[in-house]
Structure formats: structure tokens, C-alpha cells
Design an enzyme around this catalytic site. Structure first.
Site, PDB file in Angstrom:
ATOM      1  N   CYS A   1      73.255  42.156  60.982  1.00  0.00           N
ATOM      2  CA  CYS A   1      72.801  43.046  60.202  1.00  0.00           C
ATOM      3  C   CYS A   1      73.172  44.488  61.013  1.00  0.00           C
ATOM      4  O   CYS A   1      72.643  44.780  61.815  1.00  0.00           O
ATOM      5  CB  CYS A   1      71.391  42.941  59.854  1.00  0.00           C
ATOM      6  SG  CYS A   1      70.911  43.833  58.644  1.00  0.00           S
ATOM      7  N   PRO A   2      73.919  45.116  60.201  1.00  0.00           N
ATOM      8  CA  PRO A   2      74.651  45.284  59.038  1.00  0.00           C
ATOM      9  C   PRO A   2      75.756  44.209  58.917  1.00  0.00           C
ATOM     10  O   PRO A   2      76.171  43.824  57.732  1.00  0.00           O
ATOM     11  CB  PRO A   2      75.329  46.508  58.735  1.00  0.00           C
ATOM     12  CG  PRO A   2      75.464  47.144  60.067  1.00  0.00           C
ATOM     13  CD  PRO A   2      74.426  46.507  61.075  1.00  0.00           C
TER      14      PRO A   2
END
Lengths: 380, 75
Positions: free
Chosen positions: B13-14
Site C-alpha cells: 500500500c499504495p
């Protein structure tokens, strides 16, 4: 001669790092062997995650802001000034106020901020809650909102990757509470082919969307807004009409590192994923949102990086060698409504898994919102 | 050799695709960007976005423990 640690940026990462080093080296600082200086262009600290609740009237702004000086432990000298240029060869930082500060070790914790101007039409046609002014303006608009189509979208990169999901769930419950959910269409437009970058979060969110009647629009990367027609267009070529547009604007880093020749031309600082060293300079480090690392731009990341780097700086400032390595650790609460929440945690080698939301996690998140100040002072 | 290489190994994440999209946005038309990913979903998901966004998938190279996906910005 005292060893000089200079930290630029008085946000979450800069404050935690300065306070942790000052606590661990209190004796050396008292003897004049080490100096810790924190340079920040704002003398107030804003607890940014709290802005999520402002549009819904769940938090008052004054609860999110504290003077920086109140958040420092003894031993940290705070200078309210703007760093203008770094010269790694002479180990100096010059400031807007005319200071010329020397350092043995420099930490860049210069953060990131929204860049509304990157999206044509957004300033005139959209709302956001990532700034104080934006969150207050959205609160005013929501207070008058009586139904219509709400589009939630994001521009890359942005901090706190779960924020658009949280806003969507809060909006869903808030419109239900006000009895206008049946007059409100909620469209969640996301940059990827699913509702979140983490597959397990995306699967869980998609099921929630189905239950709550929220429409998912995939591969939607915010490109432009037409404030007259009330339309938002993605770089993939999709256009959506809206009555209320709420976006997470794309972010950019501070210009200090770029203007000092430390980046490849953009504003994100090239940083080693384990040592947090900047480029080829073994006495310059970066933490938090400012780095170009492929980790979440989030307070927890700044926190975990600050812990690692503080331990290494304590060694370096006392004649030792750095031995701690950042492992990509992140922790994120996810508010799933007005009274429930879940969380995820992960690092470079351990993917996140979502657990079912509970009231207890929501209460824990609310409690954390109140004790964050202790965390900044390295008490927790 | 791509004009820019993004090391998104270990990024959940991202994630690699968001890192790629961000880099494509910043690149000039005609430039190539390689993204390194340990996420097995990348070689399935990234080509879908590349097609949707109107760019060119130059290639997917499998290395030991990670994939390299190369994209050319077309517009």
C-alpha cells in the site's frame, strides 16, 4: 565541539525523531556534547487524521492543533523558520530568516501536501478535507446538502491510502442518520481496478459497497474538473456528473530537497528503503511522507521510521555505528462507519489482512486520537 | 533499459500499480517506465490499466522472486 543533529520539519516524523533522540541522549545534551535542533516553518502542529471528522461535525478544529513548543521534550531547540537550501558539501542549511545552520547529521521530515492546482477546475468545482480550510468548507456544504450524486475520487499520490474509503463509509452513515440516504447516490471512483490497493481490503470494501448501495467506478485517476457542467474526468477518459465532488487531491513533497539538488527532479526524496539514507550522503536521512519510498504516506510510517532512525542517530552521535533497519512497517486504522473500525498492519514481507470491523477498534482509534500527543513526545 | 525504474518490491500500500500510475503521470510521452513488483497480481492488473489508459505494455519480464513490467507512455 558538540555533535549537531538538525531536523527539518516539525510534523509527526520530525517531532517524534527529535524527542526520541533528546530523551535518549539527555545526559550528552546536558553536558553540551550533543545538540538537537528542530527547524520548522510552522509553529503549530496539526493532527491531520482528525480532519476526516471535521466535515461531519464529529471533531472541533481546536482539538487538532497544538503549539509545537508544547510538544517538545527538554533538550530540543525549536527554530521557527523556513529551510531554503541544503549544501551537503559544507554541511549547512540556510533559512529564509537568514540563519546559516551547520550539522553533523541532517534529517529531512518535510512531509507532503495537497496540490490542488495540479487538477484543472478542482479549486472551483470540488471539495477536499485534507486542509483545514477545505475541511471547514466541506462541513458548510454538507450542512446544506439535501441529496444528489456525490462523487468521491483521488489523484495520485496521496497520503493515508484508506482515507477515501473511510470518508465514503462515514458519508453513507451520515446521510442515513439525516434521513437523506434515499435521495443520495454515492459513487466511489478509485484509481485501480478495485476499491483499494490491498486485495483483501478491496474485497471487503466491495462487499460493503454492495450492502450499502455504493457504486464503485474503477480505473478512475483524477485528471480535470468542469465546475460549470459539474463533471469530473479521469485520465482514462471517463466522465462523471456530480452534485457534490469530494476528492483527495494529488500530493507533492516540499521543494527544499529538489531545490537543493537532492532529488531526481521531482519533489520526493530518494531514500534507502532500510537505512533511510538520502542518496549518496551518509549523514543525511529522510523519514515520513517526504521520501520516495513505495510505502504508505501515513503517520504510522513516519513513527516507525523515526524509531529506527532515532536509534541509529543515537549510535552515530555517540561514536557508534548504525545497526537498525526499517522493514517497511505500517499500521492503519480504518473507520468503517460512525461507530465501527478495523485496522491493518504490514511490512515489506508481510501482506496485510483485514479483520471484521468492531466497536472496540473504533473506540481504540478514538482513544488514540486523544493520546497522539503523548506519542509525539515519545512517551508511549 | 527503461527511462525510469520504480522499485516497488514489498509495496502493499499504495502498491506497485499506484506507484506506476504516479510515474506515468509525471513522465513525458514516449518514455518507458519499468516497475519491479513482488506482488503476483501486478502482471495481471497492470496490463489492464495500461490498456484502459491507452498506453503500451512493452513487456513483462519474470525475474527470480519478482516481476518487471515495462510500460511506454503514449499520450
Amino acid at each position: 565541539m558538540a555533535k549537531e543533529l538538525l531536523v527539518v520539519g516539525a510534523g509527526t516524523g520530525g517531532l517524534m525523531l527529535s524527542n526520541q533522540v533528546a530523551r535518549q541522549l539527555a545526559r550528552e545534551i546536558a553536558r553540551g556534547e550533543v545538540r538537537v535542533t528542530l527547524l520548522g516553518d510552522r509553529d503549530e502542529y496539526l493532527y491531520q487524521p482528525g480532519l476526516l471528522y471535521i466535515p461531519f461535525g464529529r471533531v472541533q478544529l481546536q482539538d487538532l492543533i497544538r503549539p509545537v513548543r508544547d510538544l517538545l521534550v527538554p533538550g530540543v531547540t525549536f527554530l521557527h523558520d523556513r529551510a531554503e537550501r541544503i549544501d551537503p558539501e559544507t554541511r549547512t542549511v540556510t533559512t529564509r530568516g537568514g540563519r546559516r545552520l551547520t550539522y553533523d547529521y541532517l534529517v529531512l521530515a518535510t512531509g507532503s501536501h495537497v496540490d490542488v492546482a495540479q487538477v484543472p477546475g478542482l479549486a472551483e468545482g470540488g471539495h477536499w478535507f485534507y486542509t483545514v480550510d477545505g475541511a471547514l468548507r466541506l462541513r458548510e456544504t454538507l450542512a446544506r446538502f439535501s441529496g444528489g450524486r456525490v462523487v468521491i475520487a483521488a489523484g495520485l499520490p496521496y497520503k493515508c491510502p484508506v482515507a477515501p474509503l473511510e470518508f465514503t463509509f462515514l458519508l453513507d452513515e451520515w446521510t442515513r442518520e439525516r434521513g437523506i440516504r434515499d435521495k443520495t447516490e454515492i459513487v466511489y471512483a478509485f484509481p485501480l481496478g478495485r476499491a483499494h490497493s490491498i486485495e483483501s481490503v478491496a474485497d471487503w470494501a466491495a462487499a460493503e459497497f454492495e450492502k450499502r448501495g455504493i457504486r464503485l467506478e474503477t480505473f478512475f485517476n483524477l485528471e480535470s474538473v468542469d465546475p460549470v457542467k459539474q463533471e469530473v474526468t479521469s485520465l482514462e477518459g471517463t466522465t462523471l456528473g456530480y452534485d457534490l465532488l469530494v476528492v483527495i487531491p494529488p500530493h507533492r513533497g516540499d521543494t527544499l530537497a529538489r531545490d537543493s539538488g537532492l532529488t531526481g527532479g521531482d519533489t520526493w526524496i530518494p531514500t534507502d528503503r532500510h537505512t533511510l539514507q538520502v542518496g549518496r550522503y551518509d549523514n543525511i536521512f529522510a523519514i515520513g511522507d517526504a521520501t520516495g519510498l513505495p510505502v504508505s504516506k501515513a503517520g504510522s510510517v513516519a513513527h516507525f521510521q523515526a524509531e529506527v532512525l532515532a536509534a541509529n542517530l543515537v549510535s552515530l552521535l555517540t561514536g557508534g555505528s548504525p545497526s537498525h533497519r526499517y522493514n517497511g512497517k505500517a499500521f492503519c486504522f480504518i473507520e468503517t462507519g460512525l461507530d465501527r473500525a478495523t485496522y491493518i498492519t504490514f511490512d515489506y514481507t508481510h501482506p496485510p489482512q483485514v479483520t471484521p470491523p468492531t466497536r472496540w477498534v473504533h473506540l481504540l482509534k478514538q482513544a488514540y486520537n486523544r493520546i497522539h500527543w503523548l506519542n509525539l513526545k515519545a512517551v508511549l | 533499459m527503461a527511462d525510469k525504474v520504480i522499485d516497488a518490491r514489498g509495496s502493499f500500500c499504495p502498491g506497485p500499480m499506484m506507484e506506476l500510475i504516479r510515474a506515468v503521470k509525471e513522465a513525458k510521452v514516449g518514455e518507458t517506465i519499468a516497475v519491479l513488483s513482488t506482488d503476483s497480481g501486478s502482471k495481471r492488473d497492470i496490463p489492464l490499466w495500461v490498456q484502459k489508459a491507452g498506453h503500451e505494455l512493452v513487456g513483462v519480464i519474470e525475474h527470480k522472486g519478482y516481476d518487471e513490467i515495462v510500460v511506454r507512455k503514449l499520450r
